[in-house]
Design a protein around this motif. Structure first.
Motif, short mmCIF file in Angstrom:
data_model
loop_
_atom_site.label_atom_id
_atom_site.label_comp_id
_atom_site.label_asym_id
_atom_site.label_seq_id
_atom_site.Cartn_x
_atom_site.Cartn_y
_atom_site.Cartn_z
N CYS A 133 6.35 -3.08 -0.17
CA CYS A 133 5.08 -3.21 0.54
C CYS A 133 4.42 -4.52 0.11
O CYS A 133 4.27 -4.77 -1.08
N HIS A 135 1.44 -5.32 0.20
CA HIS A 135 0.08 -5.10 -0.31
C HIS A 135 0.08 -4.51 -1.71
O HIS A 135 -0.59 -5.02 -2.59
N CYS A 136 0.86 -3.43 -1.93
CA CYS A 136 0.81 -2.78 -3.24
C CYS A 136 2.11 -2.94 -4.02
O CYS A 136 2.17 -2.60 -5.19
N CYS A 145 3.45 4.44 1.04
CA CYS A 145 2.09 4.10 0.66
C CYS A 145 1.27 4.04 1.95
O CYS A 145 1.82 3.95 3.04
N CYS A 147 -1.00 1.71 2.68
CA CYS A 147 -1.60 0.37 2.82
C CYS A 147 -1.68 -0.04 4.28
O CYS A 147 -2.69 -0.57 4.72
ZN LIG Z 1 1.53 -0.37 -0.14
#
Ligand SMILES: [Zn+2]
Ligand SMILES: [Zn+2]
Length: 171
Positions: A133, A135-136, A145, A147
């Motif tokens: 991911c 983002h995370c 996730c 996100c």
């Molecule tokens: Zn994420």
């Protein structure tokens, strides 16, 4: 290991087998040292009617990582070699022609470049690897996730604000 070619050129039909494990742990490729496993090569050098030929197989376990999720990967890498050994210093070196610099040959000099040619620029742990991911950093093959749903498209955000204010007027 050097193979003395004088014995081969002296006779009409002869071959010298070889089998060796070589260490390429210090070899750098694309900024890393991917040959951490022993490299095995075997084959033979033969001479027939004045033509010297090296035939064999070279293989190792190539250490790399998935280009999407960065998971470490071990890939079997192997190359088949069938090369004419030429003592003509003006000959063009090609995939199937190796130019000798003396009256001996080290099979590794012929076979290691062939092995490196088999290396791909990128490897994937599986065809449909979902990667990490952005983002995370979670491995999306293993966790879902949220996100993606949290990332609100700015155009929708503006629309939402408009709708919200419209509701306020009605109330
Ligand atoms: Zn994420
Ligand atoms: Zn992957």
């Amino acid at each position: 290991m050097k193979i003395d070619l004088k014995k081969l050129t002296a006779s009409q039909h002869a071959s010298i087998p070889f089998s060796e494990t070589i260490d390429l742990r210090e070899e750098t490729l694309y900024g890393v040292k991917p040959f951490q496993s022993p490299v095995q090569m075997s084959g033979e050098v033969s001479g027939e009617s004045g033509i010297l030929r090296l035939k064999g197989t070279i293989k190792t376990i190539y250490s790399t990582a998935c280009a999407r999720c960065l998971k470490p990967l071990q890939v079997l890498l192997t190359a088949e070699v069938d090369t004419v050994l030429s003592d003509d210093p003006d000959a063009e070196e090609e995939d199937d022609l190796f130019v000798l610099t003396g009256d001996s040959v080290d099979p590794a000099d012929v076979m290691v470049p062939a092995l490196i040619l088999q290396v791909q620029m990128t490897y994937l742990c599986k065809e449909d690897c979902k990667g990490l991911c952005p983002h995370c950093g979670a491995d999306r093959n293993e966790v879902d996730c949220d996100c993606e749903s949290k990332q609100i498209d700015p155009r929708f955000a503006a629309l939402r604000a408009l709708l919200d204010s419209g509701e306020d007027e009605r109330n």
